[in-house]
Design a protein around this motif. Structure first.
Motif, PDB file in Angstrom:
ATOM      1  N   LYS A  10     -20.424   2.516 -25.913  1.00 51.65           N
ATOM      2  CA  LYS A  10     -20.721   2.984 -24.300  1.00 51.65           C
ATOM      3  C   LYS A  10     -20.440   4.638 -24.661  1.00 51.65           C
ATOM      4  O   LYS A  10     -19.520   5.070 -25.309  1.00 51.65           O
ATOM      5  N   VAL A  11     -21.278   5.496 -23.922  1.00 49.56           N
ATOM      6  CA  VAL A  11     -20.760   6.733 -23.913  1.00 49.56           C
ATOM      7  C   VAL A  11     -20.824   7.313 -22.500  1.00 49.56           C
ATOM      8  O   VAL A  11     -21.529   7.277 -21.569  1.00 49.56           O
ATOM      9  N   ASP A  50     -27.576  15.488 -19.118  1.00 47.54           N
ATOM     10  CA  ASP A  50     -28.944  15.597 -19.969  1.00 47.54           C
ATOM     11  C   ASP A  50     -28.739  14.778 -21.352  1.00 47.54           C
ATOM     12  O   ASP A  50     -29.694  13.990 -21.624  1.00 47.54           O
ATOM     13  N   CYS A  51     -27.741  14.812 -22.003  1.00 50.95           N
ATOM     14  CA  CYS A  51     -27.280  14.057 -23.160  1.00 50.95           C
ATOM     15  C   CYS A  51     -27.504  12.523 -22.865  1.00 50.95           C
ATOM     16  O   CYS A  51     -28.359  11.987 -23.408  1.00 50.95           O
ATOM     17  N   ILE A  52     -26.741  12.131 -21.746  1.00 49.63           N
ATOM     18  CA  ILE A  52     -26.709  10.700 -21.723  1.00 49.63           C
ATOM     19  C   ILE A  52     -27.867  10.093 -21.053  1.00 49.63           C
ATOM     20  O   ILE A  52     -28.209   8.810 -21.204  1.00 49.63           O
ATOM     21  N   SER A  57     -22.363   6.280 -18.783  1.00 51.04           N
ATOM     22  CA  SER A  57     -21.802   6.598 -17.547  1.00 51.04           C
ATOM     23  C   SER A  57     -21.504   7.962 -17.338  1.00 51.04           C
ATOM     24  O   SER A  57     -21.232   8.773 -18.101  1.00 51.04           O
ATOM     25  N   ALA A  58     -21.759   8.439 -16.058  1.00 54.32           N
ATOM     26  CA  ALA A  58     -21.395   9.687 -15.635  1.00 54.32           C
ATOM     27  C   ALA A  58     -19.999   9.832 -14.728  1.00 54.32           C
ATOM     28  O   ALA A  58     -19.847   8.987 -13.937  1.00 54.32           O
ATOM     29  N   VAL A  59     -19.315  10.940 -15.105  1.00 47.46           N
ATOM     30  CA  VAL A  59     -18.000  10.891 -14.394  1.00 47.46           C
ATOM     31  C   VAL A  59     -17.845  12.332 -14.102  1.00 47.46           C
ATOM     32  O   VAL A  59     -17.423  13.174 -14.856  1.00 47.46           O
ATOM     33  N   THR A  60     -18.091  12.603 -12.678  1.00 45.19           N
ATOM     34  CA  THR A  60     -18.148  13.926 -12.401  1.00 45.19           C
ATOM     35  C   THR A  60     -18.044  14.093 -10.878  1.00 45.19           C
ATOM     36  O   THR A  60     -17.572  13.008 -10.178  1.00 45.19           O
ATOM     37  N   THR A  61     -18.439  15.259 -10.139  1.00 40.00           N
ATOM     38  CA  THR A  61     -18.812  15.382  -8.545  1.00 40.00           C
ATOM     39  C   THR A  61     -19.770  15.839  -8.319  1.00 40.00           C
ATOM     40  O   THR A  61     -20.401  16.847  -8.961  1.00 40.00           O
ATOM     41  N   VAL A  62     -20.255  15.279  -7.167  1.00 40.98           N
ATOM     42  CA  VAL A  62     -21.462  15.920  -6.433  1.00 40.98           C
ATOM     43  C   VAL A  62     -21.359  16.162  -4.827  1.00 40.98           C
ATOM     44  O   VAL A  62     -20.307  15.501  -4.581  1.00 40.98           O
ATOM     45  N   GLY A  63     -22.141  16.904  -4.096  1.00 38.58           N
ATOM     46  CA  GLY A  63     -21.873  16.841  -2.937  1.00 38.58           C
ATOM     47  C   GLY A  63     -22.474  16.045  -1.789  1.00 38.58           C
ATOM     48  O   GLY A  63     -23.385  15.380  -2.391  1.00 38.58           O
ATOM     49  N   GLY A  69     -32.510  22.044 -22.236  1.00 41.10           N
ATOM     50  CA  GLY A  69     -32.417  20.920 -22.733  1.00 41.10           C
ATOM     51  C   GLY A  69     -32.467  20.588 -24.079  1.00 41.10           C
ATOM     52  O   GLY A  69     -32.339  19.564 -24.691  1.00 41.10           O
ATOM     53  N   ALA A  70     -33.071  21.697 -24.862  1.00 42.42           N
ATOM     54  CA  ALA A  70     -33.224  21.738 -26.043  1.00 42.42           C
ATOM     55  C   ALA A  70     -31.885  21.293 -27.060  1.00 42.42           C
ATOM     56  O   ALA A  70     -32.038  20.363 -27.684  1.00 42.42           O
ATOM     57  N   GLY A  71     -30.780  22.180 -26.638  1.00 45.58           N
ATOM     58  CA  GLY A  71     -29.525  21.652 -27.292  1.00 45.58           C
ATOM     59  C   GLY A  71     -29.115  20.024 -26.723  1.00 45.58           C
ATOM     60  O   GLY A  71     -28.444  19.419 -27.651  1.00 45.58           O
ATOM     61  N   ASP A  72     -29.020  20.021 -25.490  1.00 44.64           N
ATOM     62  CA  ASP A  72     -28.538  18.583 -24.959  1.00 44.64           C
ATOM     63  C   ASP A  72     -29.025  17.406 -25.817  1.00 44.64           C
ATOM     64  O   ASP A  72     -28.704  16.454 -25.889  1.00 44.64           O
ATOM     65  N   SER A  73     -30.594  17.724 -25.992  1.00 41.64           N
ATOM     66  CA  SER A  73     -31.274  16.601 -26.245  1.00 41.64           C
ATOM     67  C   SER A  73     -31.143  16.399 -27.678  1.00 41.64           C
ATOM     68  O   SER A  73     -31.126  15.219 -28.355  1.00 41.64           O
ATOM     69  N   PHE A  74     -30.929  17.542 -28.352  1.00 36.47           N
ATOM     70  CA  PHE A  74     -30.726  17.587 -29.879  1.00 36.47           C
ATOM     71  C   PHE A  74     -29.163  16.747 -30.052  1.00 36.47           C
ATOM     72  O   PHE A  74     -29.473  15.857 -31.017  1.00 36.47           O
ATOM     73  N   ILE A  75     -28.217  16.826 -29.254  1.00 37.26           N
ATOM     74  CA  ILE A  75     -26.949  16.143 -29.300  1.00 37.26           C
ATOM     75  C   ILE A  75     -27.337  14.815 -29.031  1.00 37.26           C
ATOM     76  O   ILE A  75     -26.557  14.042 -29.536  1.00 37.26           O
ATOM     77  N   SER A  76     -28.045  14.331 -28.127  1.00 38.30           N
ATOM     78  CA  SER A  76     -28.101  13.021 -27.902  1.00 38.30           C
ATOM     79  C   SER A  76     -28.797  12.318 -29.063  1.00 38.30           C
ATOM     80  O   SER A  76     -28.449  11.231 -29.352  1.00 38.30           O
TER      81      SER A  76
END
Length: 261
Positions: A2-3, A28-30, A41-47, A221-228
């Motif tokens: 799990k990530v 983007d990565c997950i 899973s996403a652990v963050t905050t939104v309004g 998203g180029a870098g984030d998708s690379f990391i994924s």
């Protein structure tokens, strides 16, 4: 496996194009990992606004656990964007919204510790938690993006397992930079440099990877998708060249569309 992506998230708004999407380095990565069948899973905050609901909808669409996304009074963080040269992202301004005062709860932290891999960045207000996460046995994925200041990087690198850096292009100083970054403790450090490809260093050897040709629509998203792609390879037990190759293939796929996943 799990990530979890913990920390920063936002909505990118292109007012001149009348388009927007939910995003963030970890988001983007997950999303891209979830598309490959990895539990995330996403652990963050939104309004409590439409952008917050859209983030929750995005997680639902891809089967991402959103049970630890805090929904707070106020607006979701927004980055106002435009495209230079028709395809290259350019940040106009950021309105932090509820992200400005984000702090994970005790329950959020305990939940994050149940993941084998944790992705975060320099802006998500959670760097102080990295030692605690590592003590729990989690592997830390850190997206350092364009940050090259070792005064800021050093204390974070010592609590990082897999570090990723972005450069606009390859130069002769990158190998020395990666050597120094690795000396602070990560298992592997990796740099991407646009159309010049990417490179990893594991303390013994440098591994270099070229890009895959793509018709570029949006470089976000180029870098984030690379990391994924790279992390997917690690989860599968692949060697570094295979991880680099998967990262490059994933990045080429993502830049050929407008949204970053």
């Amino acid at each position: 496996m799990k990530v979890a992506a913990i920390g920063f998230c936002c909505t990118d708004v292109y007012e001149n194009l009348n388009r927007h999407y939910s995003t963030g380095n970890g988001i983007d990565c997950i999303v891209n990992l979830a598309k490959r069948g990895i539990k995330t899973s996403a652990v963050t905050t939104v309004g409590k606004d439409i952008f917050g609901q859209e983030m929750l909808d995005l997680c639902s669409k891809y089967g991402i656990d959103s049970s630890h996304i805090q929904i707070n009074e106020g607006d979701t963080s927004v980055f106002y964007m435009t495209l230079k040269n028709g395809t290259d992202r350019y940040h106009i301004k950021n309105v932090p919204g509820v992200m400005e005062n984000y702090s994970p709860t005790t329950e959020d932290i305990a939940f994050t510790k149940t993941h084998e891999y944790i992705h975060t960045d320099m802006f998500g207000h959670v760097l102080h938690l990295l030692p605690e996460f590592r003590q729990a046995g989690c592997k830390i994925i850190l997206d350092f993006s364009l940050n090259k200041n070792f005064n800021e990087l050093a204390p974070v690198l010592k609590n990082t397992d897999f570090g990723f850096f972005s450069f606009e292009e390859y130069n002769d100083n990158i190998e020395e930079f990666l050597k120094k970054a690795h000396s602070f403790g990560p298992q592997i450090v990796t740099a991407t440099f646009g159309t010049d490809g990417s490179m990893s260093y594991d303390g013994k050897k440098f591994y270099k990877q070229g890009i895959y040709p793509a018709e570029v629509v949006n470089t976000v998203g180029a870098g984030d998708s690379f990391i994924s792609g790279y992390i997917y390879g690690l989860i599968q037990g692949w060697d570094i060249p295979a991880c680099l190759d998967c990262g490059a293939r994933t990045s080429a796929e993502i830049v050929s569309k407008f949204d970053p996943y």
